[in-house]
Design an enzyme around this catalytic site. Structure first.
Site, PDB file in Angstrom:
ATOM      1  N   MET A  21      -0.739  -1.640   2.431  1.00 52.32           N
ATOM      2  CA  MET A  21      -2.291  -1.810   1.985  1.00 52.32           C
ATOM      3  C   MET A  21      -2.363  -1.768   0.651  1.00 52.32           C
ATOM      4  O   MET A  21      -1.541  -0.736   0.020  1.00 52.32           O
ATOM      5  CB  MET A  21      -3.034  -1.014   2.709  1.00 52.32           C
ATOM      6  CG  MET A  21      -3.158  -1.407   4.172  1.00 52.32           C
ATOM      7  SD  MET A  21      -3.756   0.097   5.166  1.00 52.32           S
ATOM      8  CE  MET A  21      -5.392  -0.428   4.802  1.00 52.32           C
ATOM      9  N   SER A  23      -1.184  -3.428  -1.719  1.00 48.80           N
ATOM     10  CA  SER A  23      -0.122  -4.272  -2.356  1.00 48.80           C
ATOM     11  C   SER A  23      -0.409  -5.517  -3.178  1.00 48.80           C
ATOM     12  O   SER A  23       0.484  -5.934  -3.742  1.00 48.80           O
ATOM     13  CB  SER A  23       1.181  -4.179  -1.501  1.00 48.80           C
ATOM     14  OG  SER A  23       0.905  -5.042  -0.613  1.00 48.80           O
ATOM     15  N   GLY A  24      -1.289  -5.913  -2.736  1.00 50.92           N
ATOM     16  CA  GLY A  24      -1.630  -7.062  -3.514  1.00 50.92           C
ATOM     17  C   GLY A  24      -1.407  -8.575  -2.498  1.00 50.92           C
ATOM     18  O   GLY A  24      -1.408  -9.694  -3.182  1.00 50.92           O
ATOM     19  N   GLU A  94      -3.444 -10.906   7.490  1.00 49.25           N
ATOM     20  CA  GLU A  94      -3.869  -9.679   8.290  1.00 49.25           C
ATOM     21  C   GLU A  94      -3.152  -9.872   9.612  1.00 49.25           C
ATOM     22  O   GLU A  94      -3.567  -9.701  10.529  1.00 49.25           O
ATOM     23  CB  GLU A  94      -5.285  -9.160   8.623  1.00 49.25           C
ATOM     24  CG  GLU A  94      -5.927  -8.827   7.371  1.00 49.25           C
ATOM     25  CD  GLU A  94      -5.318  -7.556   6.481  1.00 49.25           C
ATOM     26  OE1 GLU A  94      -4.454  -7.025   7.192  1.00 49.25           O
ATOM     27  OE2 GLU A  94      -5.532  -7.333   5.475  1.00 49.25           O
ATOM     28  N   GLN A  96      -0.609  -8.944  11.200  1.00 47.32           N
ATOM     29  CA  GLN A  96      -0.186  -7.741  12.112  1.00 47.32           C
ATOM     30  C   GLN A  96      -0.860  -7.478  13.131  1.00 47.32           C
ATOM     31  O   GLN A  96      -0.783  -6.762  14.197  1.00 47.32           O
ATOM     32  CB  GLN A  96       0.081  -6.436  11.121  1.00 47.32           C
ATOM     33  CG  GLN A  96      -1.101  -5.792  10.901  1.00 47.32           C
ATOM     34  CD  GLN A  96      -1.670  -6.196   9.632  1.00 47.32           C
ATOM     35  OE1 GLN A  96      -1.392  -7.392   8.830  1.00 47.32           O
ATOM     36  NE2 GLN A  96      -2.924  -5.611   9.153  1.00 47.32           N
ATOM     37  N   CYS A 150       1.800   4.477  -5.384  1.00 50.95           N
ATOM     38  CA  CYS A 150       1.714   5.818  -4.693  1.00 50.95           C
ATOM     39  C   CYS A 150       0.630   6.613  -5.341  1.00 50.95           C
ATOM     40  O   CYS A 150       0.539   6.638  -6.386  1.00 50.95           O
ATOM     41  CB  CYS A 150       3.147   6.649  -4.768  1.00 50.95           C
ATOM     42  SG  CYS A 150       2.641   8.186  -3.780  1.00 50.95           S
ATOM     43  N   CYS A 153       2.028  10.243  -6.680  1.00 50.27           N
ATOM     44  CA  CYS A 153       3.101  10.425  -7.670  1.00 50.27           C
ATOM     45  C   CYS A 153       3.310   9.221  -8.444  1.00 50.27           C
ATOM     46  O   CYS A 153       3.857   9.431  -9.666  1.00 50.27           O
ATOM     47  CB  CYS A 153       4.509  10.803  -6.941  1.00 50.27           C
ATOM     48  SG  CYS A 153       5.258   9.555  -6.201  1.00 50.27           S
TER      49      CYS A 153
HETATM   50  P1  ADP Z   1      -3.509  -5.930   0.353  1.00 58.46           P
HETATM   51  O1  ADP Z   1      -4.088  -7.291   0.737  1.00 58.46           O
HETATM   52  O2  ADP Z   1      -2.086  -5.829   0.345  1.00 58.46           O
HETATM   53  O3  ADP Z   1      -4.345  -4.911   1.185  1.00 58.46           O
HETATM   54  P2  ADP Z   1      -5.174  -6.508  -1.801  1.00 58.46           P
HETATM   55  O4  ADP Z   1      -4.929  -7.730  -2.579  1.00 58.46           O
HETATM   56  O5  ADP Z   1      -6.591  -6.628  -0.867  1.00 58.46           O
HETATM   57  O6  ADP Z   1      -4.056  -5.864  -1.169  1.00 58.46           O
HETATM   58  O7  ADP Z   1      -5.647  -5.776  -2.962  1.00 58.46           O
HETATM   59  C1  ADP Z   1      -4.641  -5.211  -4.101  1.00 58.46           C
HETATM   60  C2  ADP Z   1      -5.662  -4.778  -5.186  1.00 58.46           C
HETATM   61  O8  ADP Z   1      -5.855  -3.259  -4.786  1.00 58.46           O
HETATM   62  C3  ADP Z   1      -4.872  -4.209  -6.588  1.00 58.46           C
HETATM   63  O9  ADP Z   1      -4.866  -5.570  -7.236  1.00 58.46           O
HETATM   64  C4  ADP Z   1      -5.607  -3.219  -7.095  1.00 58.46           C
HETATM   65  O10 ADP Z   1      -6.782  -3.777  -7.867  1.00 58.46           O
HETATM   66  C5  ADP Z   1      -6.024  -2.279  -5.941  1.00 58.46           C
HETATM   67  N1  ADP Z   1      -5.745  -0.851  -5.520  1.00 58.46           N
HETATM   68  C6  ADP Z   1      -5.987  -0.194  -5.014  1.00 58.46           C
HETATM   69  N2  ADP Z   1      -5.369   0.969  -4.783  1.00 58.46           N
HETATM   70  C7  ADP Z   1      -4.132   0.610  -5.291  1.00 58.46           C
HETATM   71  C8  ADP Z   1      -3.107   1.404  -5.071  1.00 58.46           C
HETATM   72  N3  ADP Z   1      -2.837   2.621  -4.831  1.00 58.46           N
HETATM   73  N4  ADP Z   1      -1.808   0.610  -5.629  1.00 58.46           N
HETATM   74  C9  ADP Z   1      -2.076  -0.679  -6.028  1.00 58.46           C
HETATM   75  N5  ADP Z   1      -3.179  -1.037  -6.188  1.00 58.46           N
HETATM   76  C10 ADP Z   1      -4.479  -0.527  -5.822  1.00 58.46           C
HETATM   77 ZN    ZN Z   2       5.089   9.371  -4.061  1.00 56.35          ZN
END
Ligand code: ADP
Ligand code: ZN
Length: 204
Positions: A21, A23-24, A94, A96, A150, A153
């Site tokens: 989640m 990860s974009g 989504e 999964q 993360c 860290c």
């Molecule tokens: P996914 O579909 O993989 O859940 P999204 O495309 O909905 O991801 O969202 C990605 C966006 O979430 C990133 O561009 C960033 O703005 C935001 N974001 C929030 N928390 C994080 C995090 N811990 N690491 C990376 N991006 C994050």
């Molecule tokens: Zn970590």
């Protein structure tokens, strides 16, 4: 990133965008769909209903004003019934949360010439394979695995940390929790915590 790969062939194929989640994945799915719309392909987008509480159902528009909207579904059957004969690109977000019958569905779409773009979280909160994602990764022509950051860290995150009342959820909590108060964080392998059922839920 292999996502701009163009298959110089008339047949269909399957591409999977996976990762934790945040990860974009949805951003990347939307980017690919927008480019398909620019290429004047007929696109249909579906998204598991289960995710609505997190990010809502989106619609995608290109600069020249053409739009496509994600249709919420509960099952792969609902996708099969709604895909039009002349659709060239099917995007599923989504994945999964959809049952294992998503595998024969995307296979038959690709076999009949459709480009299928599937996005989904490949591991559950325990760090174990989620739903039909392993099969989808195996049968896809193209796979991209994305990482978040993360929150503990700052290293690349490859795990979904489930928290219940701020504490790491135990291994034996259900894979899919609907309508409950859990939250998620992106974490790396070493900051990820899944207490066994005989362990205390430690605050990390
Ligand atoms: P996914 O579909 O993989 O859940 P999204 O495309 O909905 O991801 O969202 C990605 C966006 O979430 C990133 O561009 C960033 O703005 C935001 N974001 C929030 N928390 C994080 C995090 N811990 N690491 C990376 N991006 C994050
Ligand atoms: Zn970590």
């Amino acid at each position: 990133m292999i996502s701009d790969l163009h298959f110089n062939r008339s047949g269909g194929w399957i591409e999977v965008i996976c990762g934790v989640m945040f990860s974009g994945k949805s951003e990347e799915l939307i980017r690919r769909v927008r480019r398909a719309i620019i290429a004047r392909r007929k696109v249909q987008i579906f998204k598991s209903h289960l995710d609505e509480r997190y990010s809502g159902i989106y619609h995608i528009s290109s600069h020249d004003g053409r739009t496509a909207e994600a249709v919420p579904v509960d099952t792969p059957d609902q996708i099969a019934r709604q895909v039009a004969d002349d659709t060239q690109v099917v995007a599923i977000d989504e994945a999964q949360f959809l049952g294992t019958s998503v595998v024969p569905l995307v296979t038959s779409l690709a076999d009949r010439g459709v480009r299928v773009i599937v996005a989904g979280t490949d591991t559950d909160f325990r760090g174990e394979p989620f739903g039909a994602m392993p099969q989808l990764l195996a049968i896809a022509e193209v796979v991209d695995k994305l990482h978040a950051i993360c929150v503990k860290c700052g290293n690349p995150a490859s795990r979904n940390q489930r928290l219940i009342a701020g504490r790491p959820a135990r291994y034996d909590s259900p894979t899919i929790m609907v309508g409950s108060a859990e939250t998620y964080e992106a974490r790396c392998r070493s900051c990820h915590s899944v207490p066994r059922k005989d362990e205390e839920q430690l605050v990390l």
